[in-house]
Design a protein around this motif. Structure first.
Motif, PDB file in Angstrom:
ATOM      1  N   LEU A  91       1.435  13.077  -6.843  1.00  0.00           N
ATOM      2  CA  LEU A  91       0.561  11.861  -6.415  1.00  0.00           C
ATOM      3  C   LEU A  91       1.406  10.961  -5.539  1.00  0.00           C
ATOM      4  N   SER A 122       5.854  -1.474   1.279  1.00  0.00           N
ATOM      5  CA  SER A 122       5.014  -0.353   0.570  1.00  0.00           C
ATOM      6  C   SER A 122       5.955   0.717   0.747  1.00  0.00           C
ATOM      7  N   THR A 140      -7.735   7.220   2.133  1.00  0.00           N
ATOM      8  CA  THR A 140      -6.216   7.292   2.379  1.00  0.00           C
ATOM      9  C   THR A 140      -5.742   6.846   3.810  1.00  0.00           C
ATOM     10  N   ALA A 141      -6.701   6.096   4.410  1.00  0.00           N
ATOM     11  CA  ALA A 141      -6.446   5.645   5.699  1.00  0.00           C
ATOM     12  C   ALA A 141      -5.412   4.274   5.638  1.00  0.00           C
ATOM     13  N   ALA A 142      -5.760   3.523   4.598  1.00  0.00           N
ATOM     14  CA  ALA A 142      -5.139   2.280   4.409  1.00  0.00           C
ATOM     15  C   ALA A 142      -3.881   2.391   3.755  1.00  0.00           C
ATOM     16  N   LEU A 143      -3.520   3.554   3.472  1.00  0.00           N
ATOM     17  CA  LEU A 143      -1.978   3.691   2.696  1.00  0.00           C
ATOM     18  C   LEU A 143      -0.971   3.814   3.710  1.00  0.00           C
ATOM     19  N   SER A 144       0.165   3.512   3.277  1.00  0.00           N
ATOM     20  CA  SER A 144       1.214   3.533   4.302  1.00  0.00           C
ATOM     21  C   SER A 144       1.544   5.052   4.769  1.00  0.00           C
ATOM     22  N   ASP A 145       2.188   5.225   5.801  1.00  0.00           N
ATOM     23  CA  ASP A 145       2.486   6.674   6.374  1.00  0.00           C
ATOM     24  C   ASP A 145       3.821   6.922   5.533  1.00  0.00           C
ATOM     25  N   MET A 197       0.845  -1.201  -0.108  1.00  0.00           N
ATOM     26  CA  MET A 197       0.186  -0.141  -0.219  1.00  0.00           C
ATOM     27  C   MET A 197       0.859   1.315   0.074  1.00  0.00           C
ATOM     28  N   PRO A 198       1.608   1.688  -1.038  1.00  0.00           N
ATOM     29  CA  PRO A 198       2.457   2.618  -1.024  1.00  0.00           C
ATOM     30  C   PRO A 198       1.831   3.838  -0.934  1.00  0.00           C
ATOM     31  N   ALA A 199       2.237   4.884  -0.543  1.00  0.00           N
ATOM     32  CA  ALA A 199       1.488   6.319  -0.375  1.00  0.00           C
ATOM     33  C   ALA A 199       1.470   7.055  -1.790  1.00  0.00           C
ATOM     34  N   PHE A 200       0.848   6.213  -2.685  1.00  0.00           N
ATOM     35  CA  PHE A 200       0.268   7.039  -3.921  1.00  0.00           C
ATOM     36  C   PHE A 200      -1.064   7.117  -3.913  1.00  0.00           C
ATOM     37  N   ILE A 201      -1.368   8.537  -4.353  1.00  0.00           N
ATOM     38  CA  ILE A 201      -2.693   8.789  -4.527  1.00  0.00           C
ATOM     39  C   ILE A 201      -3.301   8.399  -5.861  1.00  0.00           C
TER      40      ILE A 201
END
Lengths: 117, 766
Positions: free
Chosen positions: B727, B644, A64-69, A53-57
């Motif tokens: 992004l 990730s 966004t909660a599931a994305l990594s910090d 879950m990389p922090a890509f939008i």
């Protein structure tokens, strides 16, 4: 998985501290390198890890909660680059020390004076 | 008021800079400043001596309610006048005395520093401010004693005085802090008005600390030894600091706080005992001295003991006597020191065995000296007689153990009479000496003028007793906390005290006649004893040095690895202590990622990392170690991918490669042989390393007991697209939100690159 990684990080710390305390130049250099790895991993795990879950939008806006910090990652990125500077500097410096002071033993580096010619 | 005190501090450096060009002008400028301060303070006399008080408050840190406050009442005004008046007189004397001296500019600078500090000390209202000035007087005293800085003796004495008085200074600070806790005020004025009995839980500690401070500063037994050694200073310094003012700071402290602690049993007994012992000890030691200045120093110690003892007696009469005697002593001792200085200046020696019969050669010096000695011996009609009578009266009237004080004052007074004859008679009468380094001639101007002035002053005050009574009355009231009037007179009628005085003079005469015999009896006093206070000081200092050396060798031994070892061990201990103390064992772990077979690939980097680590640990070949290190590095990079963090991983792969390449390039130039450790070191280092690793694991496991709800994560994820136009949030953070950090990082790398370049091109080997 965190528990495994925590133990591995501890192992990294153990080995790196042991190496840092070593009197041999090479082992000490490696100690510096491994210590950097250990710290980075420590930060990474402390900031909670997630799988895939990389922090890509994305377009979907799935929340966004599931994305990594992203913040710890940004820190670590900086740390890695700085760490590289430190490591290379250490390598070059010790190379120079070895060349100048004609020793390969950290314990002989007790004074600022050069050895008698 | 602030201007008055600061003006001396301001003038001090300028005097230091310009004195040499126009010594006369700058010398007299300092005299005029002291005189101006004296006159300025004197303008307050009518108001303050009637019982008024004047406060001067200046905001310093108003936010923290810290103000620089000075306050003038009868006691502080008297001391202020003493400091500035004697300051003017002695600086005037010094303009002649220091004429040919090297570094006279420094001397005047230090003297001004001291005068300002001493004024601040007696006028300060805030206790911490008082402490500050107290230490400043110690420091200026240090500088003045060490004035002849090329002589080992002077340096040693200066250090000794500084160390001894600083022990007291620290005690004073502790006492003031405790006072602040107990009474919730740092104001002297508020403390004096407190009605609360001194029965708080810190009182005993405060009293003991205050006594230590006063005894070290005022050279009471067993802390007296620095004062005779301080005679290494130029004579004006001895006359000013070490007889008239600085050593009286301890007495001032006792006077100031007498209303608060006067009833405490440790206070009264401490003062009584220390005073009595010091009084007799000083007087007896003075008898056996051959150096005129050392003799005077021991007499000063004795007189200070008398004041301390009187304060300890604590009756109204005794406290009056103490303050009166302080003034008496300042007059005659100041004069005698200046006489000693004058003789030293003119003949080149202070050895009492060489000096006699100076009457013809130095008649004017003699006049001052004889007058001062009359006061010291306590003969009528000198002011010393008035003081001595008061001391006897109060000791006779005292209760309980005042006979102790009576006995010791009698003994020391007998010595004063005898020494008065030695200094005032033998020095000047008889055959003229021919043994002095320089043939004696009369000194000029201030060298005889200043002591003569003081000697005559001692006579004048004895005759015109209304003047000192007016000056001192308010002060004595403040010390005793009563409204009793002060009456001074030469003639009290036929009292027991008068009889005692007569007996004293006779006994003193007898002692003078039999001085050669008494010297033989007292020969033991000049011996070296291992248990003498000064010897203890020397031994203590040596031990302290040894401990410091041992500790430095232990902790700062130059072995870099030992420093690391200490740091790591301390870190482990500190963290473990916290964990054990707060019982922070990992519990309620919130693991998100289960260890399942589905993700077996995650085990691959872990496996390689562990393998690499074990290899590094055991390997002895440079190349093996290098490859194993890379294995660990790439393993870490792989873990970043799985969890990730693709950007981090990419960077890690790149950096790992670069490091590998550079390491490889330099490898052959690094030492090939890998040294082995001794067994004990191996075990010790491994133990610390394992503990450290375990601690870090424990912290990590602990962290998983808490929910990590970072508002920053939410913020960056939601604002990245709008504000950063990107992004990939990690990238946006690095180049947009935290762009300055990245700039800093680049700078660090740049500096490192320069450093590496320097190292590479540096050719130290010839």
């Amino acid at each position: 998985m965190e528990i495994i990684l925590s133990v591995v990080t501890g192992l990294l710390f153990t080995i790196s501290v042991y190496l840092l305390l070593h009197r041999s130049f090479i082992k000490m250099i490696v100690g510096v390198i491994v210590f950097a790895h250990a710290i980075n991993l420590f930060l990474f795990i402390a900031g909670k890890i997630t799988r895939s879950m990389p922090a890509f939008i994305t377009e979907e806006e799935a929340g966004t909660a599931a994305l990594s910090d992203p913040l710890p990652q940004a820190f670590i990125l900086t740390a890695i680059v700085i760490g590289m500077g430190v490591q290379i500097f250490t390598i070059v410096l010790l190379n120079k020390v070895h060349f100048t002071a004609e020793t390969d033993d950290l314990d002989t580096l007790k004074t600022t004076d050069l050895p008698e010619a | 008021m602030l201007t008055a005190i600061l003006s001396a501090y301001v003038l001090a450096p300028f005097t230091g800079m310009f004195y040499r060009k126009h010594p006369r002008i700058w010398g007299y400028l300092t005299v005029m400043l002291a005189a101006a301060i004296f006159l300025y303070l004197a303008t307050f006399a009518p108001r303050v001596l009637e019982g008024g008080e004047v406060r001067f408050s200046y905001a310093w840190v108003p936010q923290l309610d810290i103000h620089v406050t000075f306050f003038l009442d009868g006691l502080s005004l008297f001391f202020g006048l003493l400091v500035s008046g004697f300051g003017a007189l002695i600086l005037w004397y010094a303009t002649a005395y220091m004429e040919e001296a090297h570094y006279a500019n420094r001397f005047f600078t230090y003297m001004l520093l001291f005068m300002a500090s001493m004024l601040g000390l007696v006028l300060a209202d805030h206790l911490i401010l008082l402490y500050l000035f107290w230490e400043l007087t110690s420091i200026s005293s240090f500088l003045l004693i060490g004035y002849a800085n090329r002589e080992a003796e002077a340096r040693r004495s200066a250090l000794q005085a500084l160390l001894v008085t600083n022990v007291g200074g620290l005690a004073l600070l502790a006492a003031f802090l405790l006072i602040g806790q107990q009474w919730d005020t740092f104001s002297v004025e508020a403390l004096l008005q407190t009605t609360e009995a001194a029965g708080g839980k810190h009182t005993l500690a405060i009293v003991l600390l205050l006594l230590l401070a006063a005894f070290t500063k005022s050279a009471q037994f067993p802390f007296h030894f620095w004062l005779p050694n301080a005679m290494a200073a130029p004579t004006p310094v001895s006359a000013y600091l070490h007889s008239a003012t600085m050593v009286k700071a301890g007495i001032f402290l006792l006077f100031r706080l007498q209303p608060v602690f006067g009833d405490h049993v440790v206070w009264t007994w401490g003062l009584l005992l220390a005073g009595s012992i010091t009084m007799v000890f000083g007087a007896v030691m003075a008898l056996v001295q051959t150096d005129l200045k050392r003799m005077l120093a021991y007499l000063t110690i004795s007189a200070l003991g008398m004041m301390v003892g009187m304060t300890g007696l604590g009756t109204e009469e005794a406290l009056q006597a103490a303050l009166v005697y302080l003034l008496v002593h300042a007059f005659y001792k100041g004069a005698l020191f200046m006489v000693a200085g004058g003789i030293d200046h003119q003949t080149g020696t202070r050895d009492m065995r060489l000096l006699h019969g100076l009457k013809q050669a130095m008649p004017l010096t003699m006049a001052g000296c004889v007058l001062a000695c009359g006061s010291m011996a306590g003969l009528p009609p000198f002011f010393g007689f008035v003081g001595k009578e008061m001391v006897y009266e109060s000791a006779l009237h005292g209760q309980g153990f005042s006979w102790l004080l009576l006995g010791s004052t009698f003994l020391s007074s007998v010595c004063y009479v005898s020494l008065g004859l030695v200094i005032g008679y033998r020095l000047f009468f008889g055959t003229l000496t021919r043994q002095t380094p320089k043939p004696p001639t009369e000194s000029h101007g201030p060298l005889w003028g200043a002591p003569l002035l003081l000697g005559a002053g001692g006579l004048l005050l004895g005759v015109w007793t209304e003047a000192p009574a007016y000056l001192l009355e308010r002060g004595t009231q403040l010390i005793s906390g009563t409204e009793a009037g002060l009456e001074l007179s030469l003639w009290h009628g036929l009292t027991p005290a008068l009889g005692l005085s007569l007996l004293t003079v006779l006994a003193g005469w007898g002692l003078y006649r039999g001085r050669d015999k008494s010297r033989k009896w007292l020969a033991f006093a000049t011996g070296d004893y291992t248990l003498a206070p000064e010897q203890l000081y020397v031994t203590g200092l040596r031990r302290l040095r040894q401990v410091a050396l041992w500790q430095t060798r232990l902790l700062q031994n130059g072995y870099l690895r030992n420093y690391l070892l200490v740091i790591f061990s301390f870190l482990v201990l500190a963290v473990l202590a916290q964990i054990i103390h707060f019982r922070l064992w990992p519990q309620a772990l919130r693991f998100q990622l289960p260890v399942t077979v589905d993700y077996l690939y995650e085990w691959i980097p872990v496996f390689f990392m562990v393998l690499g680590l074990i290899t590094i640990f055991g390997a002895r070949s440079r190349l093996t170690i290098l490859i194993a290190t890379s294995m660990v590095g790439f393993g870490v990079a792989a873990l970043f991918v799985f969890f990730s963090a693709p950007d981090v991983s990419m960077t890690q792969f790149l950096v790992e490669t670069i490091t590998l390449v550079i390491f490889m390039l330099i490898l052959h130039r690094l030492p090939s042989h890998i040294r082995l450790e001794s067994k004990t070191k191996f075990v010790r280092h491994l133990l610390v390393a394992i503990l450290f690793g375990a601690t870090m694991t424990l912290i990590l496991l602990n962290l998983h007991g808490y929910e990590l709800a970072s508002p920053l994560k939410e913020y960056y994820l939601s604002h990245s697209e709008e504000e950063g136009k990107g992004l990939n949030v990690v990238n946006v953070i690095l180049i947009d939100f935290r762009a300055l950090d990245t700039l800093g990082e680049i700078t660090v790398l740049g500096v490192t690159a320069i450093g590496i370049m320097t190292l590479v091109f540096l050719n130290q080997k010839k």
